[in-house]
Scaffold this active site. Sequence first.
Site, PDB file in Angstrom:
ATOM      1  N   HIS A 121       1.030  -0.962   0.150  1.00  0.00           N
ATOM      2  CA  HIS A 121      -0.140  -0.169   0.473  1.00  0.00           C
ATOM      3  C   HIS A 121       0.926   1.181   0.580  1.00  0.00           C
ATOM      4  O   HIS A 121       0.204   1.782   0.336  1.00  0.00           O
ATOM      5  CB  HIS A 121      -0.801  -0.035   1.036  1.00  0.00           C
ATOM      6  N   SER A 163      15.058  21.165 -16.282  1.00  0.00           N
ATOM      7  CA  SER A 163      13.796  22.229 -16.779  1.00  0.00           C
ATOM      8  C   SER A 163      14.135  23.540 -17.677  1.00  0.00           C
ATOM      9  O   SER A 163      15.334  23.730 -17.111  1.00  0.00           O
ATOM     10  CB  SER A 163      13.421  22.306 -15.103  1.00  0.00           C
ATOM     11  N   LYS A 193      15.877  21.983 -11.405  1.00  0.00           N
ATOM     12  CA  LYS A 193      15.624  20.178 -11.393  1.00  0.00           C
ATOM     13  C   LYS A 193      16.253  19.163 -12.434  1.00  0.00           C
ATOM     14  O   LYS A 193      16.862  19.249 -13.241  1.00  0.00           O
ATOM     15  CB  LYS A 193      14.367  20.443 -12.868  1.00  0.00           C
ATOM     16  N   GLU A 229       9.564   8.550 -17.151  1.00  0.00           N
ATOM     17  CA  GLU A 229       7.726   8.476 -17.352  1.00  0.00           C
ATOM     18  C   GLU A 229       7.899   7.987 -18.811  1.00  0.00           C
ATOM     19  O   GLU A 229       7.030   8.201 -19.489  1.00  0.00           O
ATOM     20  CB  GLU A 229       8.271  10.613 -17.601  1.00  0.00           C
TER      21      GLU A 229
END
Length: 470
Positions: free
Chosen positions: A171, A292, A298, A305
């Site tokens: 979980h 970024s 970043k 992804e």
Amino acid sequence: MSTHGKTRSDSDGSEAAGIRKGRFAGGMDDTFARFNASVAFDRRFYAQDIRGSIAHVRMLGRQGIIVGEEARTIEEGLLSVLEDIENGNFQFKEELEDVHVNIETALRAKIGDVAGKLHTARSRNDQVVLDFRMYLLNEATLLMQELSGLLDELVNKAESTLDVILPGYTHLQRAQPVRLAHHLLAYFQMFQRDLERFRDSMVRLDRMPLGSAALAGTTFNIDREGVAGDLGFSAISENSMDAVSDRDFAAEFLFNGSMTMMHLSRLAEELILWSSQEFGFCSLPDEYCSGSSIMPQKKNPDACELIRGKTGRVYGDLVALLTVLKALPLTYNKDLQEDKEPVFDCVDTVRGSLRIMAGMIPGIVFHEERMREAASDPALAATDLADRLAREGIPFREAHEQIGAMIREQAEAGREDSTAGEIPTPAEMVEARNQKGGTARARVLEQIRAARDYVRTSVIEFPSARPDGN
Ligand code: ARG
């Protein structure tokens, strides 16, 4: 500018024009001709198409259906077309509809009218299935090799992180400490099953459909087994109507690709989570991340992804084909031309994703300190404390309740240290799970050994239907 209404000349000497010659009074609408053409994508089949034609024409010669000399001329012509294609001296033409007509037209340009004998006892309906099956036998083999490469990287990483301990989760809540190697080897299991799934599917790919002709078989005295043997197939299809309309093998391939992507996506998702500041469990190699355009701090896990994102398109490929198939009456219908693009997309996407993941894994740096710290949360010892009580004779359900209440009290009091006696360390807890399949050192070493054996011995070689020169 609209091109509607324009028609294509019927006298360009091509096989496509030839196909229309008898039955049609005029040419095809230009817009429809483009809509109808598949060569932009089915040109991928060129090597299989030529290899299949050669086996077919040799058989026609052997059986005396055409003269031996003609068969040899056609074979040489086909080899010369293959050479042209591979040397970049070939132009596929949209007006010639598909790869089959393109190649046959080129053959005619080389050897003249005898080229017309190649298509004796054959239809594009069985021809395209042959090409497709040979293509997928080859691609399944190549994907198995990619999978094997990824498996190898996973074992290497597991071996080099054998004594790193982190919390295992259920979980997405910290549950019990585990070895990082155990976690990585869970993915080994998934990708091993994927590899085996591709291998299993080859049994069903390995059916030679030629001889089914358009749908009902042929009146010529052909030798189907001979063609199968020549191409490396171990069996022939048994029902001509099924053979020309069956695309189960393509759907199965797409499912295998989808399953592989699902596993890659789960791994990608964990790496995204783990590399976040919140977890801080790992850093991904710079070569697989991007920055970024506005936020200088970043470092984004783009490769992971994209793998996660591309999983959706491969599922889409599977659903697209199943949907094409679901209402088709027997036998061949032109809808079936829509079977190839999803498969090509799947092949490219799965191959690319496997390569990226395998390339990224060696460069991942795991932050052992952060993992250890997270695994040292005393709450993770709850199961072991309950087990301890159970070993002293308290029913496990009751022990579970006692320890649960203790954890709640501590959480409310904001205390971290236990009052329930000595708390086992993460290393002790991990070592205590020493049954087969558990996370103890010896058990994980066993897994590593088995994994190494698998990577070394799972020889990924399929002699059948590999097109020469592709
Ligand atoms: N391009 C066609 C396909 O991909 C080849 C088979 C054509 N057969 C036919 N009867 N028109 O399905």
